[in-house]
Design a protein around this motif. Structure first.
Motif, PDB file in Angstrom:
ATOM      1  N   MET A 243     -13.501 -20.621  -7.610  1.00 27.45           N
ATOM      2  CA  MET A 243     -12.351 -19.905  -7.076  1.00 27.45           C
ATOM      3  C   MET A 243     -11.475 -19.411  -8.219  1.00 27.45           C
ATOM      4  N   ARG A 244     -10.985 -18.182  -8.085  1.00 25.98           N
ATOM      5  CA  ARG A 244     -10.124 -17.606  -9.106  1.00 25.98           C
ATOM      6  C   ARG A 244      -8.669 -17.946  -8.758  1.00 25.98           C
ATOM      7  N   ALA A 245      -8.013 -18.672  -9.652  1.00 28.39           N
ATOM      8  CA  ALA A 245      -6.669 -19.179  -9.372  1.00 28.39           C
ATOM      9  C   ALA A 245      -5.631 -18.511 -10.264  1.00 28.39           C
ATOM     10  N   LEU A 246      -4.488 -18.200  -9.653  1.00 30.77           N
ATOM     11  CA  LEU A 246      -3.330 -17.685 -10.388  1.00 30.77           C
ATOM     12  C   LEU A 246      -2.248 -18.762 -10.360  1.00 30.77           C
ATOM     13  N   ILE A 247      -1.668 -19.046 -11.518  1.00 31.10           N
ATOM     14  CA  ILE A 247      -0.619 -20.061 -11.625  1.00 31.10           C
ATOM     15  C   ILE A 247       0.726 -19.359 -11.812  1.00 31.10           C
ATOM     16  N   VAL A 248       1.695 -19.694 -10.957  1.00 19.52           N
ATOM     17  CA  VAL A 248       3.026 -19.086 -11.042  1.00 19.52           C
ATOM     18  C   VAL A 248       4.063 -20.190 -11.160  1.00 19.52           C
ATOM     19  N   ASP A 249       4.691 -20.283 -12.321  1.00 16.58           N
ATOM     20  CA  ASP A 249       5.706 -21.318 -12.572  1.00 16.58           C
ATOM     21  C   ASP A 249       6.562 -20.845 -13.727  1.00 16.58           C
ATOM     22  N   ASP A 250       7.878 -21.029 -13.631  1.00 16.83           N
ATOM     23  CA  ASP A 250       8.756 -20.545 -14.698  1.00 16.83           C
ATOM     24  C   ASP A 250       8.752 -21.456 -15.917  1.00 16.83           C
ATOM     25  N   GLU A 251       8.144 -22.637 -15.826  1.00 13.44           N
ATOM     26  CA  GLU A 251       8.106 -23.564 -16.955  1.00 13.44           C
ATOM     27  C   GLU A 251       6.736 -23.518 -17.636  1.00 13.44           C
ATOM     28  N   LEU A 252       6.728 -23.217 -18.920  1.00 15.64           N
ATOM     29  CA  LEU A 252       5.478 -23.095 -19.673  1.00 15.64           C
ATOM     30  C   LEU A 252       4.677 -24.395 -19.635  1.00 15.64           C
ATOM     31  N   HIS A 253       5.348 -25.510 -19.847  1.00 12.58           N
ATOM     32  CA  HIS A 253       4.649 -26.796 -19.848  1.00 12.58           C
ATOM     33  C   HIS A 253       3.978 -27.059 -18.500  1.00 12.58           C
ATOM     34  N   ALA A 254       4.658 -26.717 -17.415  1.00 12.49           N
ATOM     35  CA  ALA A 254       4.093 -26.932 -16.085  1.00 12.49           C
ATOM     36  C   ALA A 254       2.867 -26.053 -15.872  1.00 12.49           C
ATOM     37  N   ARG A 255       2.919 -24.808 -16.358  1.00 10.72           N
ATOM     38  CA  ARG A 255       1.754 -23.919 -16.239  1.00 10.72           C
ATOM     39  C   ARG A 255       0.563 -24.478 -17.010  1.00 10.72           C
ATOM     40  N   GLU A 256       0.815 -24.923 -18.218  1.00 13.03           N
ATOM     41  CA  GLU A 256      -0.265 -25.450 -19.057  1.00 13.03           C
ATOM     42  C   GLU A 256      -0.862 -26.723 -18.471  1.00 13.03           C
TER      43      GLU A 256
ATOM     44  N   LEU B 205       5.239  -9.119  -0.739  1.00 17.57           N
ATOM     45  CA  LEU B 205       3.853  -8.689  -0.830  1.00 17.57           C
ATOM     46  C   LEU B 205       3.385  -8.096   0.486  1.00 17.57           C
ATOM     47  N   ASP B 206       2.523  -7.110   0.405  1.00 12.15           N
ATOM     48  CA  ASP B 206       1.877  -6.582   1.602  1.00 12.15           C
ATOM     49  C   ASP B 206       0.929  -7.634   2.158  1.00 12.15           C
ATOM     50  N   ASP B 207       0.723  -7.616   3.464  1.00 15.15           N
ATOM     51  CA  ASP B 207      -0.147  -8.604   4.094  1.00 15.15           C
ATOM     52  C   ASP B 207      -1.547  -8.607   3.500  1.00 15.15           C
ATOM     53  N   ASP B 208      -2.084  -7.432   3.209  1.00 10.82           N
ATOM     54  CA  ASP B 208      -3.451  -7.379   2.706  1.00 10.82           C
ATOM     55  C   ASP B 208      -3.571  -7.793   1.246  1.00 10.82           C
ATOM     56  N   GLU B 209      -2.452  -8.065   0.598  1.00  7.87           N
ATOM     57  CA  GLU B 209      -2.471  -8.543  -0.793  1.00  7.87           C
ATOM     58  C   GLU B 209      -2.399 -10.067  -0.882  1.00  7.87           C
ATOM     59  N   LEU B 210      -2.109 -10.724   0.233  1.00  8.67           N
ATOM     60  CA  LEU B 210      -1.861 -12.160   0.197  1.00  8.67           C
ATOM     61  C   LEU B 210      -3.135 -12.967  -0.022  1.00  8.67           C
TER      62      LEU B 210
ATOM     63  N   ALA C 132       8.441 -14.138 -10.584  1.00  3.90           N
ATOM     64  CA  ALA C 132       7.901 -13.496  -9.384  1.00  3.90           C
ATOM     65  C   ALA C 132       7.418 -12.077  -9.644  1.00  3.90           C
ATOM     66  N   VAL C 133       8.121 -11.332 -10.499  1.00  4.77           N
ATOM     67  CA  VAL C 133       7.718  -9.956 -10.764  1.00  4.77           C
ATOM     68  C   VAL C 133       6.356  -9.920 -11.455  1.00  4.77           C
ATOM     69  N   GLU C 134       6.160 -10.798 -12.439  1.00  4.32           N
ATOM     70  CA  GLU C 134       4.855 -10.902 -13.081  1.00  4.32           C
ATOM     71  C   GLU C 134       3.789 -11.286 -12.061  1.00  4.32           C
ATOM     72  N   ALA C 135       4.152 -12.167 -11.137  1.00  2.00           N
ATOM     73  CA  ALA C 135       3.199 -12.628 -10.123  1.00  2.00           C
ATOM     74  C   ALA C 135       2.777 -11.500  -9.193  1.00  2.00           C
ATOM     75  N   ILE C 136       3.733 -10.659  -8.777  1.00  2.00           N
ATOM     76  CA  ILE C 136       3.390  -9.528  -7.906  1.00  2.00           C
ATOM     77  C   ILE C 136       2.398  -8.617  -8.614  1.00  2.00           C
ATOM     78  N   GLN C 137       2.642  -8.333  -9.887  1.00  2.00           N
ATOM     79  CA  GLN C 137       1.733  -7.497 -10.668  1.00  2.00           C
ATOM     80  C   GLN C 137       0.343  -8.126 -10.735  1.00  2.00           C
ATOM     81  N   ALA C 138       0.303  -9.427 -11.027  1.00  2.00           N
ATOM     82  CA  ALA C 138      -0.975 -10.111 -11.211  1.00  2.00           C
ATOM     83  C   ALA C 138      -1.760 -10.224  -9.908  1.00  2.00           C
ATOM     84  N   ILE C 139      -1.068 -10.505  -8.812  1.00  2.00           N
ATOM     85  CA  ILE C 139      -1.748 -10.614  -7.515  1.00  2.00           C
ATOM     86  C   ILE C 139      -2.364  -9.273  -7.141  1.00  2.00           C
ATOM     87  N   ARG C 140      -1.622  -8.201  -7.382  1.00  2.00           N
ATOM     88  CA  ARG C 140      -2.109  -6.863  -7.038  1.00  2.00           C
ATOM     89  C   ARG C 140      -3.288  -6.453  -7.923  1.00  2.00           C
TER      90      ARG C 140
END
Length: 234
Positions: free
Chosen positions: A1-14, A68-73, A35-43
Protein backbone atom coordinates in the motif's frame (compact mmCIF):
# COMPACT_ATOMS: atom_id res chain seq x y z
CA UNK A 1 0.00 0.00 0.00
CA UNK A 2 1.22 3.48 -0.87
CA UNK A 3 1.07 5.64 2.26
CA UNK A 4 1.22 9.41 2.69
CA UNK A 5 2.26 10.78 6.09
CA UNK A 6 0.87 14.17 7.17
CA UNK A 7 2.19 15.65 10.42
CA UNK A 8 3.57 19.08 11.28
CA UNK A 9 6.33 17.56 13.46
CA UNK A 10 9.39 16.24 11.61
CA UNK A 11 10.25 13.74 14.34
CA UNK A 12 6.72 12.33 14.28
CA UNK A 13 6.87 11.92 10.48
CA UNK A 14 10.20 10.13 10.66
CA UNK A 15 9.10 7.86 13.49
CA UNK A 16 5.87 6.86 11.77
CA UNK A 17 7.66 6.28 8.46
CA UNK A 18 10.08 3.91 10.18
CA UNK A 19 7.21 1.97 11.76
CA UNK A 20 5.27 1.75 8.49
CA UNK A 21 8.26 0.46 6.55
CA UNK A 22 9.02 -2.02 9.31
CA UNK A 23 5.63 -3.71 8.74
CA UNK A 24 6.52 -4.49 5.13
CA UNK A 25 3.00 -3.49 4.10
CA UNK A 26 3.72 0.05 2.91
CA UNK A 27 5.77 2.12 0.53
CA UNK A 28 5.99 5.83 1.32
CA UNK A 29 4.32 8.05 -1.29
CA UNK A 30 5.29 11.24 0.51
CA UNK A 31 5.67 13.18 3.74
CA UNK A 32 3.87 16.49 4.36
CA UNK A 33 4.25 19.05 7.12
CA UNK A 34 0.97 20.89 6.59
CA UNK A 35 -2.46 20.63 4.97
CA UNK A 36 -1.60 22.57 1.81
CA UNK A 37 1.32 20.26 1.07
CA UNK A 38 -0.99 17.32 1.77
CA UNK A 39 -3.64 18.50 -0.72
CA UNK A 40 -0.94 18.78 -3.39
CA UNK A 41 0.47 15.35 -2.58
CA UNK A 42 -2.90 13.58 -2.45
CA UNK A 43 -3.85 15.04 -5.82
CA UNK A 44 -0.49 14.20 -7.43
CA UNK A 45 0.48 10.92 -5.75
CA UNK A 46 -2.96 9.33 -5.27
CA UNK A 47 -1.89 7.33 -2.17
CA UNK A 48 -3.87 4.32 -1.00
CA UNK A 49 -3.93 5.57 2.59
CA UNK A 50 -3.11 8.80 4.42
CA UNK A 51 -1.87 8.74 8.01
CA UNK A 52 -3.21 12.13 9.04
CA UNK A 53 -2.30 14.10 12.15
CA UNK A 54 -5.42 15.73 13.56
CA UNK A 55 -4.00 18.68 15.46
CA UNK A 56 -1.91 20.82 13.10
CA UNK A 57 -1.37 24.60 13.04
CA UNK A 58 -3.70 26.69 10.86
CA UNK A 59 -5.59 23.80 9.25
CA UNK A 60 -6.48 20.66 11.20
CA UNK A 61 -6.70 17.16 9.82
CA UNK A 62 -10.49 17.33 10.00
CA UNK A 63 -10.53 20.62 8.04
CA UNK A 64 -8.20 19.13 5.45
CA UNK A 65 -10.76 16.46 4.55
CA UNK A 66 -13.31 19.18 3.80
CA UNK A 67 -10.94 20.70 1.27
CA UNK A 68 -10.72 17.65 -0.99
CA UNK A 69 -13.02 16.48 -3.74
CA UNK A 70 -14.77 13.20 -2.99
CA UNK A 71 -12.99 11.38 -5.80
CA UNK A 72 -9.60 12.44 -4.39
CA UNK A 73 -10.15 10.91 -0.96
CA UNK A 74 -7.94 7.96 -0.05
CA UNK A 75 -8.42 5.77 3.00
CA UNK A 76 -7.63 7.83 6.11
CA UNK A 77 -6.09 6.77 9.40
CA UNK A 78 -6.09 9.61 11.91
CA UNK A 79 -3.08 10.01 14.20
CA UNK A 80 -3.36 11.99 17.44
CA UNK A 81 -1.79 12.49 20.85
CA UNK A 82 -5.15 13.18 22.49
CA UNK A 83 -7.95 10.76 23.37
CA UNK A 84 -10.58 13.45 22.78
CA UNK A 85 -9.47 13.82 19.17
CA UNK A 86 -9.49 10.04 18.78
CA UNK A 87 -13.12 10.01 19.83
CA UNK A 88 -14.01 12.64 17.26
CA UNK A 89 -12.03 10.72 14.63
CA UNK A 90 -14.24 7.75 15.34
CA UNK A 91 -17.31 9.96 14.99
CA UNK A 92 -15.94 11.14 11.63
CA UNK A 93 -16.09 7.50 10.50
CA UNK A 94 -12.34 7.13 10.22
CA UNK A 95 -11.12 3.80 8.95
CA UNK A 96 -8.96 3.72 12.08
CA UNK A 97 -7.05 6.01 14.42
CA UNK A 98 -3.72 5.72 16.20
CA UNK A 99 -2.70 7.34 19.46
CA UNK A 100 0.80 8.80 19.74
CA UNK A 101 3.31 7.41 20.45
CA UNK A 102 2.26 4.75 17.92
CA UNK A 103 3.02 1.22 19.03
CA UNK A 104 3.96 -1.63 16.71
CA UNK A 105 1.17 -3.80 18.12
CA UNK A 106 -1.53 -1.19 17.49
CA UNK A 107 -0.20 -0.43 14.01
CA UNK A 108 -0.38 -4.13 13.16
CA UNK A 109 -4.13 -4.02 13.83
CA UNK A 110 -4.45 -1.04 11.50
CA UNK A 111 -2.63 -2.96 8.77
CA UNK A 112 -5.05 -5.85 9.13
CA UNK A 113 -8.01 -3.48 9.00
CA UNK A 114 -6.68 -1.89 5.80
CA UNK A 115 -6.14 -5.29 4.19
CA UNK A 116 -9.69 -6.40 4.97
CA UNK A 117 -11.29 -3.30 3.48
CA UNK A 118 -10.03 -2.96 -0.09
CA UNK A 119 -11.23 -0.51 -2.68
CA UNK A 120 -14.26 1.68 -2.06
CA UNK A 121 -15.00 0.09 1.31
CA UNK A 122 -11.78 1.59 2.67
CA UNK A 123 -12.90 5.05 1.64
CA UNK A 124 -15.98 5.94 3.68
CA UNK A 125 -17.78 9.21 3.07
CA UNK A 126 -16.47 11.71 5.60
CA UNK A 127 -18.73 14.47 6.92
CA UNK A 128 -17.57 17.68 5.26
CA UNK A 129 -17.42 20.80 7.37
CA UNK A 130 -18.12 24.28 6.03
CA UNK A 131 -14.99 26.03 4.81
CA UNK A 132 -14.61 29.34 6.59
CA UNK A 133 -10.97 30.09 5.72
CA UNK A 134 -9.35 29.35 2.37
CA UNK A 135 -5.66 28.40 2.45
CA UNK A 136 -3.69 30.32 -0.17
CA UNK A 137 -0.03 30.56 -1.06
CA UNK A 138 1.63 33.91 -0.40
CA UNK A 139 5.39 33.92 -1.07
CA UNK A 140 6.67 31.14 1.19
CA UNK A 141 3.80 31.38 3.64
CA UNK A 142 0.27 30.02 3.82
CA UNK A 143 -2.30 32.80 4.08
CA UNK A 144 -5.74 31.93 5.38
CA UNK A 145 -8.35 34.10 3.69
CA UNK A 146 -11.66 34.48 5.52
CA UNK A 147 -14.52 33.65 3.15
CA UNK A 148 -16.37 36.96 3.82
CA UNK A 149 -13.31 38.80 2.43
CA UNK A 150 -13.43 36.91 -0.87
CA UNK A 151 -14.96 38.84 -3.77
CA UNK A 152 -14.69 36.05 -6.31
CA UNK A 153 -12.67 32.98 -7.29
CA UNK A 154 -11.43 32.31 -10.81
CA UNK A 155 -9.80 29.36 -12.51
CA UNK A 156 -7.47 29.22 -15.50
CA UNK A 157 -4.83 26.92 -16.93
CA UNK A 158 -2.49 28.34 -14.29
CA UNK A 159 -4.75 27.22 -11.43
CA UNK A 160 -7.40 28.57 -9.06
CA UNK A 161 -7.10 32.09 -7.64
CA UNK A 162 -8.93 33.72 -4.74
CA UNK A 163 -9.55 37.43 -5.31
CA UNK A 164 -10.14 39.92 -2.51
CA UNK A 165 -10.32 43.71 -2.61
CA UNK A 166 -6.56 43.88 -2.00
CA UNK A 167 -5.01 40.73 -3.44
CA UNK A 168 -5.19 37.73 -5.75
CA UNK A 169 -3.83 34.52 -4.28
CA UNK A 170 -3.33 30.97 -5.57
CA UNK A 171 -5.14 28.13 -3.79
CA UNK A 172 -5.01 24.35 -4.14
CA UNK A 173 -8.77 24.09 -3.53
CA UNK A 174 -11.00 23.45 -6.54
CA UNK A 175 -13.97 25.53 -7.67
CA UNK A 176 -16.21 22.54 -6.95
CA UNK A 177 -15.11 22.32 -3.32
CA UNK A 178 -15.42 26.07 -2.78
CA UNK A 179 -18.86 26.14 -4.36
CA UNK A 180 -20.13 23.25 -2.25
CA UNK A 181 -18.50 24.07 1.08
CA UNK A 182 -17.66 27.79 1.19
CA UNK A 183 -21.06 29.16 0.16
CA UNK A 184 -19.78 30.84 -3.00
CA UNK A 185 -22.09 31.13 -6.01
CA UNK A 186 -21.28 29.65 -9.42
CA UNK A 187 -21.72 32.43 -11.98
CA UNK A 188 -19.62 31.02 -14.82
CA UNK A 189 -17.80 27.81 -15.68
CA UNK A 190 -14.57 29.41 -14.45
CA UNK A 191 -15.87 31.81 -11.79
CA UNK A 192 -17.50 31.80 -8.36
CA UNK A 193 -18.70 34.97 -6.67
CA UNK A 194 -19.42 35.94 -3.08
CA UNK A 195 -23.03 37.18 -3.09
CA UNK A 196 -22.30 39.51 -0.15
CA UNK A 197 -19.58 41.24 -2.19
CA UNK A 198 -21.81 42.05 -5.18
CA UNK A 199 -22.30 45.78 -5.66
CA UNK A 200 -24.30 45.66 -8.91
CA UNK A 201 -25.17 43.40 -11.82
CA UNK A 202 -25.75 44.62 -15.38
CA UNK A 203 -27.79 42.47 -17.76
CA UNK A 204 -28.00 42.96 -21.51
CA UNK A 205 -29.76 40.42 -23.77
CA UNK A 206 -29.04 37.53 -21.47
CA UNK A 207 -25.41 38.45 -20.86
CA UNK A 208 -24.51 39.76 -17.44
CA UNK A 209 -21.57 41.20 -15.56
CA UNK A 210 -21.23 41.50 -11.80
CA UNK A 211 -19.35 44.40 -10.29
CA UNK A 212 -17.92 43.76 -6.84
CA UNK A 213 -17.73 46.24 -3.99
CA UNK A 214 -14.12 47.09 -4.89
CA UNK A 215 -15.03 47.68 -8.56
CA UNK A 216 -13.91 44.40 -10.16
CA UNK A 217 -15.96 42.87 -12.99
CA UNK A 218 -16.97 39.20 -12.95
CA UNK A 219 -18.66 37.50 -15.95
CA UNK A 220 -22.00 35.72 -15.59
CA UNK A 221 -22.88 33.09 -18.20
CA UNK A 222 -26.41 32.57 -19.54
CA UNK A 223 -26.45 29.11 -17.99
CA UNK A 224 -25.79 30.39 -14.47
CA UNK A 225 -27.66 33.70 -14.62
CA UNK A 226 -30.98 32.33 -13.22
CA UNK A 227 -29.23 30.87 -10.16
CA UNK A 228 -27.29 34.08 -9.60
CA UNK A 229 -30.46 36.19 -9.82
CA UNK A 230 -32.20 33.87 -7.38
CA UNK A 231 -29.31 34.08 -4.91
CA UNK A 232 -29.37 37.89 -5.15
CA UNK A 233 -33.17 37.95 -4.77
CA UNK A 234 -33.61 39.60 -8.16
Amino acid sequence: MRALIVDDELHAREELESLLLETGAFSIAGRCGNAVEAIQAIRKQRPDVVFLDIQMPAISGFELLSMLDDDELPAVVFVTAHDAFALRAFEERALDYLLKPVSRERLAKTVERLRKLPGAEARPGYPRAEIRRIPCLAARAIKLVDVPEVEFVRSSEAGVYVVTAKAELFTELTLKVLEERAGLVRCHKQFLVNADQVDEISIDEGLAVIRTRSGKDVPVSRRHLPAVKARLDL
